[in-house]
Design an enzyme around this catalytic site. Sequence first.
Site, PDB file in Angstrom:
ATOM      1  N   ASP A  26      -0.160  -6.098   0.269  1.00 18.04           N
ATOM      2  CA  ASP A  26      -1.397  -6.480  -0.409  1.00 18.04           C
ATOM      3  C   ASP A  26      -1.111  -7.746  -1.198  1.00 18.04           C
ATOM      4  OD1 ASP A  26      -3.087  -4.274   0.346  1.00 18.04           O
ATOM      5  OD2 ASP A  26      -1.898  -3.024  -1.002  1.00 18.04           O
ATOM      6  N   VAL A  40       5.728 -13.253 -24.145  1.00 17.57           N
ATOM      7  CA  VAL A  40       6.522 -13.025 -22.941  1.00 17.57           C
ATOM      8  C   VAL A  40       7.048 -14.364 -22.426  1.00 17.57           C
ATOM      9  CG1 VAL A  40       4.551 -13.110 -21.322  1.00 17.57           C
ATOM     10  CG2 VAL A  40       6.629 -11.847 -20.705  1.00 17.57           C
ATOM     11  N   CYS A  93       0.865  -1.176   0.000  1.00 20.69           N
ATOM     12  CA  CYS A  93       0.000   0.000   0.000  1.00 20.69           C
ATOM     13  C   CYS A  93       0.908   1.235   0.000  1.00 20.69           C
ATOM     14  CB  CYS A  93      -0.894  -0.004   1.235  1.00 20.69           C
ATOM     15  SG  CYS A  93      -1.858   1.522   1.419  1.00 20.69           S
ATOM     16  N   HIS A 107      -3.857  -0.877  -6.034  1.00 15.37           N
ATOM     17  CA  HIS A 107      -4.155  -2.084  -6.823  1.00 15.37           C
ATOM     18  C   HIS A 107      -4.400  -1.745  -8.288  1.00 15.37           C
ATOM     19  CE1 HIS A 107      -4.482  -3.619  -2.858  1.00 15.37           C
ATOM     20  NE2 HIS A 107      -5.793  -3.709  -2.744  1.00 15.37           N
TER      21      HIS A 107
END
EC number: 1.7.1.13
Length: 164
Positions: free
Chosen positions: A62, A77, A55, A96
């Site tokens: 988180d 990728v 955070c 987020h």
Amino acid sequence: MTRKESELEGVTLLGNQGTNYLFEYAPEVLESFPNKHVNRDYFVKFNCPEFTSLCPKTGQPDFATIYISYIPDEKMVESKSLKLYLFSFRNHGDFHEDCMNIIMNDLIELMDPRYIEVWGKFTPRGGISIDPYTNYGRPGTKYEKMAEHRMMNHDMYPETIDNR
């Protein structure tokens, strides 16, 4: 159809026993390789159940499961580099929603996919979970329309959402 060594020149992390795990956001760790099947559309999906970031205000961790789905064009990728890249968010402080958009932007820059979506399903903190979803379809193509359609229909029916 075995890959030629020349096709794997940019893949340096896979099979490397001296892996350096980065603890700060590091998009430069991402690697790609050529897509051998550019003549067809297909989805590649990564499920990353151990994503962690911080955070930006409190510094508390988180945790999330991240779903990355894309339709490749010329490049794909490499999965170990993606793992190390996602691990580099461990001490990165961002919301987020920002993390999901950063991930998508970095993958677009790396691969220039036809279509991509990134969905984070974060565990609750303070009794609330946050599930940011972002997507992109190459402008001026059917993938742009696909992105619009998927966005407009994303989580449309809450009674069918089973993500906990």
